[in-house]
Design a protein around this motif. Structure first.
Motif, PDB file in Angstrom:
ATOM      1  N   ASN A   1       1.458  10.681  -2.497  1.00 48.90           N
ATOM      2  CA  ASN A   1       2.837  10.782  -2.979  1.00 48.90           C
ATOM      3  C   ASN A   1       3.532   9.424  -2.922  1.00 48.90           C
ATOM      4  O   ASN A   1       4.689   9.313  -2.505  1.00 48.90           O
ATOM      5  CB  ASN A   1       3.615  11.803  -2.163  1.00 48.90           C
ATOM      6  N   ALA A   2       2.815   8.359  -3.326  1.00 47.67           N
ATOM      7  CA  ALA A   2       3.373   7.004  -3.303  1.00 47.67           C
ATOM      8  C   ALA A   2       4.593   6.916  -4.213  1.00 47.67           C
ATOM      9  O   ALA A   2       4.724   7.660  -5.198  1.00 47.67           O
ATOM     10  CB  ALA A   2       2.317   5.992  -3.722  1.00 47.67           C
ATOM     11  N   LEU A   3       5.494   5.975  -3.886  1.00 48.42           N
ATOM     12  CA  LEU A   3       6.735   5.853  -4.653  1.00 48.42           C
ATOM     13  C   LEU A   3       6.469   5.484  -6.107  1.00 48.42           C
ATOM     14  O   LEU A   3       7.092   6.037  -7.019  1.00 48.42           O
ATOM     15  CB  LEU A   3       7.636   4.799  -3.990  1.00 48.42           C
ATOM     16  N   CYS A   4       5.560   4.559  -6.340  1.00 52.77           N
ATOM     17  CA  CYS A   4       5.261   4.177  -7.727  1.00 52.77           C
ATOM     18  C   CYS A   4       4.683   5.348  -8.511  1.00 52.77           C
ATOM     19  O   CYS A   4       4.990   5.527  -9.692  1.00 52.77           O
ATOM     20  CB  CYS A   4       4.299   2.992  -7.739  1.00 52.77           C
ATOM     21  N   LYS A   5       3.866   6.167  -7.869  1.00 51.38           N
ATOM     22  CA  LYS A   5       3.327   7.345  -8.543  1.00 51.38           C
ATOM     23  C   LYS A   5       4.430   8.342  -8.863  1.00 51.38           C
ATOM     24  O   LYS A   5       4.402   8.991  -9.920  1.00 51.38           O
ATOM     25  CB  LYS A   5       2.260   8.003  -7.664  1.00 51.38           C
TER      26      LYS A   5
ATOM     27  N   MET B   1       7.974  10.614 -13.178  1.00 54.63           N
ATOM     28  CA  MET B   1       9.294  10.880 -13.749  1.00 54.63           C
ATOM     29  C   MET B   1       9.425  10.287 -15.144  1.00 54.63           C
ATOM     30  O   MET B   1       9.933  10.937 -16.064  1.00 54.63           O
ATOM     31  CB  MET B   1      10.381  10.313 -12.822  1.00 54.63           C
ATOM     32  N   PHE B   2       8.966   9.037 -15.334  1.00 48.66           N
ATOM     33  CA  PHE B   2       9.032   8.435 -16.664  1.00 48.66           C
ATOM     34  C   PHE B   2       8.045   9.111 -17.619  1.00 48.66           C
ATOM     35  O   PHE B   2       8.301   9.191 -18.827  1.00 48.66           O
ATOM     36  CB  PHE B   2       8.736   6.932 -16.575  1.00 48.66           C
ATOM     37  N   GLY B   3       6.921   9.568 -17.101  1.00 41.99           N
ATOM     38  CA  GLY B   3       5.963  10.265 -17.956  1.00 41.99           C
ATOM     39  C   GLY B   3       6.502  11.560 -18.506  1.00 41.99           C
ATOM     40  O   GLY B   3       6.053  12.027 -19.572  1.00 41.99           O
ATOM     41  N   MET B   4       7.456  12.203 -17.825  1.00 42.10           N
ATOM     42  CA  MET B   4       8.066  13.415 -18.360  1.00 42.10           C
ATOM     43  C   MET B   4       8.827  13.144 -19.648  1.00 42.10           C
ATOM     44  O   MET B   4       9.013  14.042 -20.476  1.00 42.10           O
ATOM     45  CB  MET B   4       9.015  14.021 -17.317  1.00 42.10           C
ATOM     46  N   ASN B   5       9.280  11.904 -19.833  1.00 40.84           N
ATOM     47  CA  ASN B   5       9.954  11.491 -21.078  1.00 40.84           C
ATOM     48  C   ASN B   5       9.002  10.797 -22.044  1.00 40.84           C
ATOM     49  O   ASN B   5       9.453  10.243 -23.051  1.00 40.84           O
ATOM     50  CB  ASN B   5      11.126  10.552 -20.771  1.00 40.84           C
TER      51      ASN B   5
ATOM     52  N   GLU C   1       0.819  -1.204   0.000  1.00 46.53           N
ATOM     53  CA  GLU C   1       0.000   0.000   0.000  1.00 46.53           C
ATOM     54  C   GLU C   1       0.860   1.263   0.000  1.00 46.53           C
ATOM     55  O   GLU C   1       0.489   2.266  -0.616  1.00 46.53           O
ATOM     56  CB  GLU C   1      -0.919  -0.007   1.220  1.00 46.53           C
ATOM     57  N   VAL C   2       2.009   1.215   0.696  1.00 49.98           N
ATOM     58  CA  VAL C   2       2.927   2.360   0.677  1.00 49.98           C
ATOM     59  C   VAL C   2       3.411   2.631  -0.738  1.00 49.98           C
ATOM     60  O   VAL C   2       3.585   3.788  -1.149  1.00 49.98           O
ATOM     61  CB  VAL C   2       4.107   2.106   1.631  1.00 49.98           C
ATOM     62  N   LEU C   3       3.598   1.576  -1.514  1.00 44.71           N
ATOM     63  CA  LEU C   3       4.074   1.743  -2.890  1.00 44.71           C
ATOM     64  C   LEU C   3       3.013   2.338  -3.813  1.00 44.71           C
ATOM     65  O   LEU C   3       3.356   3.053  -4.763  1.00 44.71           O
ATOM     66  CB  LEU C   3       4.528   0.392  -3.452  1.00 44.71           C
ATOM     67  N   MET C   4       1.733   2.085  -3.547  1.00 42.14           N
ATOM     68  CA  MET C   4       0.697   2.423  -4.518  1.00 42.14           C
ATOM     69  C   MET C   4      -0.357   3.408  -4.012  1.00 42.14           C
ATOM     70  O   MET C   4      -0.854   4.215  -4.788  1.00 42.14           O
ATOM     71  CB  MET C   4      -0.021   1.142  -4.977  1.00 42.14           C
ATOM     72  N   LYS C   5      -0.711   3.384  -2.739  1.00 43.85           N
ATOM     73  CA  LYS C   5      -1.925   4.057  -2.287  1.00 43.85           C
ATOM     74  C   LYS C   5      -1.774   5.538  -1.955  1.00 43.85           C
ATOM     75  O   LYS C   5      -2.623   6.332  -2.364  1.00 43.85           O
ATOM     76  CB  LYS C   5      -2.497   3.305  -1.069  1.00 43.85           C
TER      77      LYS C   5
ATOM     78  N   LEU D   1       5.222   3.556 -17.326  1.00 43.87           N
ATOM     79  CA  LEU D   1       5.840   2.630 -16.374  1.00 43.87           C
ATOM     80  C   LEU D   1       4.745   1.778 -15.757  1.00 43.87           C
ATOM     81  O   LEU D   1       3.727   2.288 -15.289  1.00 43.87           O
ATOM     82  CB  LEU D   1       6.597   3.400 -15.288  1.00 43.87           C
ATOM     83  N   HIS D   2       4.967   0.458 -15.744  1.00 43.89           N
ATOM     84  CA  HIS D   2       3.957  -0.459 -15.220  1.00 43.89           C
ATOM     85  C   HIS D   2       4.614  -1.444 -14.266  1.00 43.89           C
ATOM     86  O   HIS D   2       5.715  -1.964 -14.523  1.00 43.89           O
ATOM     87  CB  HIS D   2       3.282  -1.223 -16.360  1.00 43.89           C
TER      88      HIS D   2
END
Length: 533
Positions: free
Chosen positions: A418-422, A427-431, A411-415, A435-436
């Motif tokens: 300011n989750a880490l995966c988000k 960051m990848f969306g800026m390029n 849940e820390v990764l996704m929920k 990212l999946h």
């Protein structure tokens, strides 16, 4: 009685303006006037106030004055800072660049009617914007996973802090206007209840404090106890914490006296072990003793760092009453669970009596056992750990935070917002790259973090290791015709708990991500059919 205090010219700051009639860029304006048949320059400059650091205009001239033995350029005008209401004389000794020193004449007292009006406005704002404990807890849920008990305790502590401010301001207004018909017999002074958070690393102590700083509408500052030393030694004095709070309140002493202070890493100021090789404990017990009166509530002289008490014994200082300042402290207290375990080892005898092993001889213990022991922490355990009894007595509320389990780390990764995966997807969306993360990959990442016993802090290190190669390649490949379309993190990219994976998979072909995900879904469906058959 007015006091003359000199201030250094370091408070000056340049701002590009055009001088009148000169045609050159400058930080000051020049106006030429005649006096007794001679022409003199009157100059106006924008500088920073030496007391509150806000911008203020200063006026000076090269006209000689009789009261200064006709010495030119000396104290031509009285300058007032509207923010801190302090009057200064300014004497320049260089124009390009503008340099000089200030002489403080005094501070203008605020009218009593203005004080009452300001307190009434503050009181009305507190009434209108008084969040309930459930509202504060709901805001904490947006950023912090689990730790429901700690959230409830902090929510109630902040709410009671608001009520104490409102009650204090109302009582002072009643005393000032003599409208208290019930007299002094019904007056009840509300004391504060400081909070001490105890939990393993990566459980969310600092994140709770940072999230509270976003929520509360009173000055909030986060300080670090590791840099504090006893007065007179190299390092920061405990008064530096209040100076940070004063800066956060924009040098409004009344607002700073209603603030909240979070002191992190408080377990690093415990008493050192008795040894002949250790001299005076200036960063341990000495800091605890220096914090005692501040935590309880007293008038503290807070010196200005640039000209503090060490360099200038008679330097400027602010007086702050810490009676209404709420203090929240947090620390990991590594090894405290072993002290708690030893305390709970009751003497047992006879058949069927439970056998308890000494945890100090076991070595590493699981995070679940640590969390369960920290929930039953008492003052005697903290005293045995190295905190003095007087320091513990200033914290009536002790809260133990539990270590995060596997599902909570996912849940820390996704929920959270300011989750880490988000963050990495952003960051990848800026390029222009998608990212999946697969579900199995997220579970493996959480298992790796639990194996390292670093909690949520270890998640970023694992993700950095997995995505490093992709973050290195993508900026250059986007310049080519066959750019990267997507990045995939699956089980192979993460690897097992003991082994490192191959890293994130870079997908160049358009639609390759959809094909891969469809293939995984079909394989999972086939495995389910095989198990059922």
């Amino acid at each position: 009685m007015l006091s003359l205090v000199k201030h250094s010219g370091s408070a000056l700051r340049w701002r590009s303006k055009r001088a009148i009639g000169s045609g050159v860029a400058s930080a000051w304006w020049i106006c030429r006037q005649k006096w007794e048949g001679m022409e003199y320059d009157h100059i106006r400059a924008e500088v920073n106030c030496p007391r509150c650091s806000n911008q203020m205009p200063v006026l000076f001239s090269n006209r000689p004055l009789s009261i200064t033995a006709r010495e030119p350029g000396l104290y031509q005008a009285l300058n007032l800072c509207r923010n801190c209401r302090t009057a200064f004389y300014f004497r320049p000794f260089k124009l390009l660049p503008l340099e000089g020193h200030f002489v403080e004449v005094g501070r203008i007292p605020v009218d009593q009617h203005q004080q009452v009006a300001g307190k009434l406005e503050t009181q009305s704002q507190l009434q209108l914007h008084l969040p309930t404990p459930k509202e504060i807890c709901a805001r904490l849920d947006d950023f912090v996973i689990a730790q429901h008990k700690a959230k409830k305790v902090l929510s109630v502590a902040v709410y009671n802090h608001y009520k104490r401010i409102y009650h204090s301001s109302k009582s002072k207004l009643n005393q000032a206007s003599d409208n208290d018909a019930n007299g002094a017999n019904d007056f009840v002074e509300l004391d504060k209840s400081n909070v001490l958070l105890i939990g393993p690393t990566g459980s969310g102590k600092t994140l709770l404090a940072k999230t509270l700083a976003r929520i509360v509408n009173v000055p909030f500052v986060i300080a670090d106890a590791t840099s504090l030393t006893q007065a007179g030694y190299v390092g920061e004095d405990v008064e530096s914490i209040l100076y940070k709070l004063l800066v956060e309140a924009q040098f409004d002493v009344e607002a700073a006296q209603r603030g909240i202070v979070y002191i992190d890493e408080v377990d690093k100021i415990t008493k050192k072990a008795e040894s002949s090789n250790i001299g005076r404990d200036v960063s341990g017990e000495g800091v605890q003793q220096a914090l005692l009166k501040m935590l309880e509530g007293t008038m503290v002289n807070v010196p200005i760092p640039d000209k503090g008490a060490r360099s200038y014994p008679h330097g400027d200082s602010f007086q702050i009453d810490t009676k209404d300042i709420l203090f929240i402290c947090g620390g990991a207290f590594i090894g405290l669970e072993k002290t708690i375990s030893e305390r709970r080892q009751d003497s047992s005898i006879g058949f069927g009596a439970p056998v308890r092993a000494n945890m100090r001889s076991i070595g590493l213990i699981t995070a679940a056992v640590t969390s369960s022991l920290l929930e039953s922490v008492e003052s005697d355990d903290l005293i045995a750990y190295g905190l003095i009894p007087e320091f513990i007595g200033r914290f009536p509320i002790l809260v133990g935070l539990s270590a995060l389990n596997e599902d909570e780390l996912i849940e820390v990764l996704m929920k959270p917002k300011n989750a880490l995966c988000k963050q990495y997807k952003k960051m990848f969306g800026m390029n222009g790259v998608e990212l999946h993360f697969t579900e199995n990959a997220l579970r493996l990442i959480s298992k790796k973090a639990m194996a390292k016993s670093t909690g949520a802090r270890g998640l970023r290190a694992i993700l950095e290791n997995i995505l490093m190669e992709a973050m290195f390649e993508i900026p250059d490949t986007k310049m080519e015709s066959h750019g990267v379309h997507a990045v995939l993190v699956d089980e192979e990219a993460v690897g097992s708990v003991d082994e490192t994976g191959c890293g994130a998979k870079i997908l160049y072909a358009d639609g390759e991500m959809e094909q891969f995900l469809t293939k995984k879904i079909v394989e999972g469906f086939a495995e389910c059919l095989k198990v059922n058959n």
